[in-house]
Design a protein around this motif. Structure first.
Motif, PDB file in Angstrom:
ATOM      1  N   HIS A 187      29.758  98.375  89.100  1.00  0.00           N
ATOM      2  CA  HIS A 187      28.839  97.414  89.700  1.00  0.00           C
ATOM      3  C   HIS A 187      27.974  96.771  88.619  1.00  0.00           C
ATOM      4  CE1 HIS A 187      26.340  95.477  92.575  1.00  0.00           C
ATOM      5  NE2 HIS A 187      25.295  96.239  92.383  1.00  0.00           N
ATOM      6  N   ASN A 188      27.479  95.553  88.906  1.00  0.00           N
ATOM      7  CA  ASN A 188      26.693  94.806  87.915  1.00  0.00           C
ATOM      8  C   ASN A 188      25.196  94.808  88.190  1.00  0.00           C
ATOM      9  OD1 ASN A 188      28.938  93.695  86.289  1.00  0.00           O
ATOM     10  ND2 ASN A 188      29.496  92.695  88.201  1.00  0.00           N
ATOM     11  N   GLY A 189      24.776  95.385  89.314  1.00  0.00           N
ATOM     12  CA  GLY A 189      23.359  95.423  89.648  1.00  0.00           C
ATOM     13  C   GLY A 189      22.830  96.838  89.722  1.00  0.00           C
ATOM     14  N   TYR A 217      39.046  96.861  86.035  1.00  0.00           N
ATOM     15  CA  TYR A 217      37.621  96.650  86.258  1.00  0.00           C
ATOM     16  C   TYR A 217      36.789  97.035  85.037  1.00  0.00           C
ATOM     17  CZ  TYR A 217      38.128  95.206  91.067  1.00  0.00           C
ATOM     18  OH  TYR A 217      38.436  94.479  92.187  1.00  0.00           O
ATOM     19  N   ILE A 218      37.243  98.033  84.304  1.00  0.00           N
ATOM     20  CA  ILE A 218      36.556  98.357  83.042  1.00  0.00           C
ATOM     21  C   ILE A 218      36.630  97.167  82.093  1.00  0.00           C
ATOM     22  CG2 ILE A 218      36.654  99.809  80.980  1.00  0.00           C
ATOM     23  CD1 ILE A 218      37.600 102.110  82.798  1.00  0.00           C
ATOM     24  N   GLU A 219      37.811  96.538  82.025  1.00  0.00           N
ATOM     25  CA  GLU A 219      37.971  95.370  81.172  1.00  0.00           C
ATOM     26  C   GLU A 219      37.063  94.233  81.625  1.00  0.00           C
ATOM     27  OE1 GLU A 219      39.646  95.301  78.356  1.00  0.00           O
ATOM     28  OE2 GLU A 219      40.121  97.419  78.720  1.00  0.00           O
ATOM     29  N   ARG A 220      36.917  94.062  82.928  1.00  0.00           N
ATOM     30  CA  ARG A 220      36.015  93.022  83.426  1.00  0.00           C
ATOM     31  C   ARG A 220      34.579  93.284  83.000  1.00  0.00           C
ATOM     32  NH1 ARG A 220      37.717  91.142  89.561  1.00  0.00           N
ATOM     33  NH2 ARG A 220      39.979  91.092  89.261  1.00  0.00           N
ATOM     34  N   LYS A 221      34.179  94.550  83.086  1.00  0.00           N
ATOM     35  CA  LYS A 221      32.827  94.913  82.676  1.00  0.00           C
ATOM     36  C   LYS A 221      32.609  94.636  81.194  1.00  0.00           C
ATOM     37  CE  LYS A 221      29.524  97.175  84.493  1.00  0.00           C
ATOM     38  NZ  LYS A 221      28.232  96.701  84.999  1.00  0.00           N
ATOM     39  N   LEU A 222      33.589  94.993  80.387  1.00  0.00           N
ATOM     40  CA  LEU A 222      33.460  94.827  78.949  1.00  0.00           C
ATOM     41  C   LEU A 222      33.531  93.365  78.546  1.00  0.00           C
ATOM     42  CD1 LEU A 222      35.648  97.781  77.632  1.00  0.00           C
ATOM     43  CD2 LEU A 222      33.196  97.707  78.054  1.00  0.00           C
ATOM     44  N   GLY A 223      34.111  92.546  79.421  1.00  0.00           N
ATOM     45  CA  GLY A 223      34.250  91.134  79.102  1.00  0.00           C
ATOM     46  C   GLY A 223      33.014  90.306  79.406  1.00  0.00           C
ATOM     47  N   GLN A 224      32.014  90.913  80.024  1.00  0.00           N
ATOM     48  CA  GLN A 224      30.822  90.173  80.398  1.00  0.00           C
ATOM     49  C   GLN A 224      29.882  89.988  79.217  1.00  0.00           C
ATOM     50  OE1 GLN A 224      29.200  92.286  83.727  1.00  0.00           O
ATOM     51  NE2 GLN A 224      30.821  91.632  85.103  1.00  0.00           N
TER      52      GLN A 224
END
Length: 437
Positions: A266-268, A430-437
């Motif tokens: 999650h991002n929040g 999803y880990i990759e998405r997190k690291l890509g932010q």
């Protein structure tokens, strides 16, 4: 001097919600009683996390989305996630968008075996004998205000029932999509695995990008009957403006087992509480939790096992990575009650911080009220080894890429233990998405 409690919804709105869904009288009364209870309760007080500073009132209003008959009619964001986890046509899936479930598909073979997989609102009307004895029983409405509000306001959700001796080899999936931040988003998942049954269930929580505040108030209840085995996997990846309040409870009877696999992407701000109540002799719990925190996120992750049964066993592994200014409190709690002889509880919590401004606390807690048991814990929280970063940079790798490689290596031991290859691939994405932010 007392402080007047103003709830984000009133009695009339809750009654109207029940009426609009044609709910049975017992459920309508449960909602109203929970709302009355909420006024008398405080918010939860997670360890070292002051959630009263968060916006906990942005529940929005109930919305209605039209049901769809074909997978191709689902929102593109939903199709993208489900397609990424399936090589062939998507089957055995339920989709909730905002406040209601719009699509459900279950193989005819499973229906013939007596498996029930539908939204919880429908199940409350059509399967009262299964829903009523279990709903809000593992997670009580009077536990705190968040629980009471959930009991009053939950919407959509999942009901999964697996009959005695039935084994479901293909994972059942649910996807919860918060498309409109102004819509109330509070799904409830209720799973009942009858005696000697087997089932794998996977759910994913996503949202559209938004600048508006919202709250996800979700509860999961899993009832594992004697000899049954349940694998429950969940990945959360919602907007940074969404406060994610997720409470998971499993009640495990004799020789039953629950396996939790939780990816907190999650991002929040996040409260994640995963609890196994090992009620029966020989009951087991295995919990694996991984987390990546970015930005200014505040995360409080608790994994808990409460042992009542003799020869019960619990295993917990939590690995969290904090980047930038993110902070986390990681709690592992093993409670062995008097009489739970021969019980065993092991836990490991590790936090890796990749920035001087990142914070992480690992808190292992053992509460033992019985002598004839075994229990242990390991915990660590520390900064990334800068020598490793500098070494990779000397080989032409950028600092960002070096840190990402270290994160992948840190999380890999947990991800690799996940027995389902499909879930492994989903979690890695999803880990990759997190690291890509």
């Amino acid at each position: 001097m007392s402080t007047e409690i103003v709830l984000p919804v009133d009695r009339e709105a809750v009654a109207a919600l029940s009426n609009s869904k044609n709910e049975p009288a017992w459920l309508a009364e449960l909602r109203l009683q929970a709302l009355e209870t909420a006024v008398q309760l405080d918010n939860p007080k997670p360890e070292k996390t002051k959630i009263d500073r968060w916006n906990l009132d942005a529940y929005g209003t109930a919305s209605t989305n039209a049901k769809v008959a074909q997978f191709s009619e689902l929102p593109e964001a939903v199709q993208e996630v489900l397609r990424s986890s399936e090589d062939s046509e998507v089957a055995n899936v339920l989709v909730q968008v905002d406040s209601n479930v719009i699509y459900t598909q279950l193989a005819e073979e499973l229906k013939q075996q007596g498996v029930i997989f539908t939204d919880l609102e429908t199940a409350a009307r059509e399967h009262e004998e299964l829903v009523k004895p279990h709903l809000m029983q593992a997670m009580k409405a009077d536990e705190h205000r968040v629980a009471a509000l959930h009991a009053a306001l939950w919407n959509g959700g999942v009901f999964l029932y697996v009959p005695r001796n039935v084994e479901v080899s293909i994972p059942l999936q649910a996807l919860f999509y918060q498309k409109d931040s102004a819509a109330r988003f509070a799904p409830h998942v209720l799973i009942v695995a009858d005696t000697n049954s087997r089932v794998h269930y996977v759910d994913t929580y996503i949202s559209s990008e938004t600048t508006e505040a919202s709250v996800h108030n979700g509860v999961v209840e899993v009832f594992v009957k004697p000899g049954a085995k349940v694998t429950y996997a969940s990945i959360h990846h919602m907007s940074k403006e969404t406060v994610d309040l997720s409470y998971r409870r499993a009640v495990v009877e004799q020789d039953g087992g629950i396996e939790w696999i939780v990816g907190e992407m999650h991002n929040g701000n996040t409260i994640s509480d995963t609890t196994s109540i090992l009620k029966g002799n020989g009951s087991t719990s295995d919990a694996k939790v991984i987390c990546v925190g970015n930005g200014e996120q505040k995360l409080n992750l608790t994994t808990r096992a409460i042992h009542f049964g003799k020869s019960s066993d619990s295993q917990m592994i939590t690995r969290a990575v904090m980047r930038e200014q993110a902070s986390s409190i990681i709690n592992g709690i093993t409670k062995i009650e008097k009489g739970a002889t021969k019980a065993n509880g092991e836990q490991t919590e590790r936090v890796l911080m990749l920035s001087p401004k990142a914070r992480g606390d690992a808190n292992p807690i053992l509460l033992i009220d019985e002598d004839d048991v075994t229990a242990g814990h390991a915990a660590s929280a520390g900064q990334v080894n800068q020598e490793q970063v500098f070494y990779m940079m000397s080989r032409g790798i950028s600092r960002e890429d070096a840190e990402n490689l270290i994160i992948r290596g840190f999380l890999a031991p947990v991800v690799s233990e996940i027995p389902n290859e499909q879930l492994q691939a989903m979690l890695k994405s999803y880990i990759e998405r997190k690291l890509g932010q």
